[in-house]
Design an enzyme around this catalytic site. Structure first.
Site, short mmCIF file in Angstrom:
data_model
loop_
_atom_site.label_atom_id
_atom_site.label_comp_id
_atom_site.label_asym_id
_atom_site.label_seq_id
_atom_site.Cartn_x
_atom_site.Cartn_y
_atom_site.Cartn_z
N ASN A 116 -6.18 -1.33 8.21
CA ASN A 116 -6.70 -1.83 6.94
C ASN A 116 -6.18 -3.26 6.74
OD1 ASN A 116 -6.72 -2.53 4.15
ND2 ASN A 116 -7.03 -0.38 3.62
N ASP B 30 0.75 6.98 3.57
CA ASP B 30 -0.38 7.72 3.01
C ASP B 30 -0.25 7.63 1.50
OD1 ASP B 30 -2.70 9.37 3.98
OD2 ASP B 30 -1.91 10.68 2.42
N THR B 31 -1.39 7.44 0.86
CA THR B 31 -1.38 7.20 -0.58
C THR B 31 -2.38 8.10 -1.27
OG1 THR B 31 -0.74 4.89 -0.34
CG2 THR B 31 -1.93 5.45 -2.35
N PHE C 174 -8.31 -3.72 -3.09
CA PHE C 174 -9.22 -2.80 -2.43
C PHE C 174 -9.16 -1.45 -3.12
CE2 PHE C 174 -6.38 0.07 -0.04
CZ PHE C 174 -5.18 -0.56 -0.24
N GLY C 175 -9.96 -0.52 -2.59
CA GLY C 175 -9.93 0.86 -3.09
C GLY C 175 -10.19 0.92 -4.59
N TYR C 176 -9.30 1.62 -5.29
CA TYR C 176 -9.46 1.85 -6.73
C TYR C 176 -8.89 0.71 -7.58
CZ TYR C 176 -10.39 6.73 -5.28
OH TYR C 176 -10.90 7.87 -4.69
N ASP C 177 -8.48 -0.39 -6.96
CA ASP C 177 -7.81 -1.48 -7.71
C ASP C 177 -8.58 -1.93 -8.97
OD1 ASP C 177 -5.52 -1.60 -6.21
OD2 ASP C 177 -6.12 -3.34 -5.03
N LYS D 110 0.85 -7.79 -7.56
CA LYS D 110 0.59 -6.37 -7.25
C LYS D 110 1.72 -5.80 -6.38
CE LYS D 110 -2.32 -3.11 -4.80
NZ LYS D 110 -3.41 -2.84 -3.86
N HIS E 144 2.92 0.98 -5.81
CA HIS E 144 3.37 2.16 -5.07
C HIS E 144 3.77 1.79 -3.64
CE1 HIS E 144 -0.83 1.20 -4.91
NE2 HIS E 144 -1.05 1.96 -3.86
#
Ligand code: IMP
Length: 196
Positions: free
Chosen positions: A14, A73-74, A153-156, A176, A181
């Site tokens: 990624n 892993d998140t 990215f993702g749910y940001d 960020k 996390h």
């Protein structure tokens, strides 16, 4: 005398994560991606837990490729949805890992729900030689009612961090990383590495 940076594989391709982690690694560690070691495997993430999937990825690289490595892993854990999407965050809307579809489904499932509390949780697994260690990072926040911002990215775009009141996508990368996390878990990892 200058020492050359230590090589460590990060079990990811990624580009967003790689650049986040390389920024944090500074010049002490040379972080290799899966691409860099010629790994194009679709690593099966079959565990029902974030810890388990993080461990599966790191073990895969160590056992098949022989590198010291770390894997993350998140999951995005939403209280009102009993912890969903959780371990299924990447594939919430189906097997394609489509972030737009995932966000749309989450916003739909949160329609009319007042309690929007959520957190991202990352577990990083480090394998050095025979030793395995895990590091956890969390960030509290809430699910926005609509998208805001275009970084990340993702749910940001729909995760509002409690500490800033802004979505991750409206914050710059350093801001960020400072509270995220993954930033928290990775800083624990690098502190440990520095102590070895
Ligand atoms: P992974 O285990 O790190 O691949 O994360 C699983 C899914 O969680 C990803 O596909 C993203 O949708 C989401 N995710 C992970 N980290 C972040 C982040 O920093 N911001 C937004 N979404 C994230």
């Amino acid at each position: 005398m200058t020492t050359s940076p230590r090589r460590l594989v990060f079990a990811s391709n990624n580009p967003h994560k790689l650049s986040e982690i390389r920024r944090m690694a500074g010049d002490k560690f040379h972080i290799l991606s899966l691409e860099d070691i010629g790994c194009h495997d679709d690593i099966p993430e079959t565990s029902p837990t974030i810890e388990g999937n993080s461990l599966i990825k790191a073990r895969w690289i160590k056992e098949k490729y022989g590198y010291d490595c770390f894997a993350d892993d998140t999951g995005l854990i939403v209280d009102a949805l009993d912890g969903a999407p959780g371990v299924k965050s990447a594939r919430y809307a189906g097997p394609d890992c489509n972030p737009e579809a995932n966000m749309a489904l989450l916003l739909r499932n949160m329609q009319g729900i007042a309690d929007r509390r959520a957190r991202f949780r990352t577990v990083v697994t480090l394998i050095m030689g025979e030793d395995i260690e895990q590091f956890t990072g969390e960030v509290e926040g809430e699910i926005a009612t609509e998208r805001d911002g275009c970084s990340g990215f993702g749910y940001d775009p729909i995760f509002i961090a409690a500490e800033t009141g802004m979505t991750f996508a409206a914050m710059d990368a350093d801001a960020k990383n400072a509270i995220s996390h993954r930033g928290r878990a990775i800083r624990k990892l690098f502190e440990r590495l520095a102590s070895l």
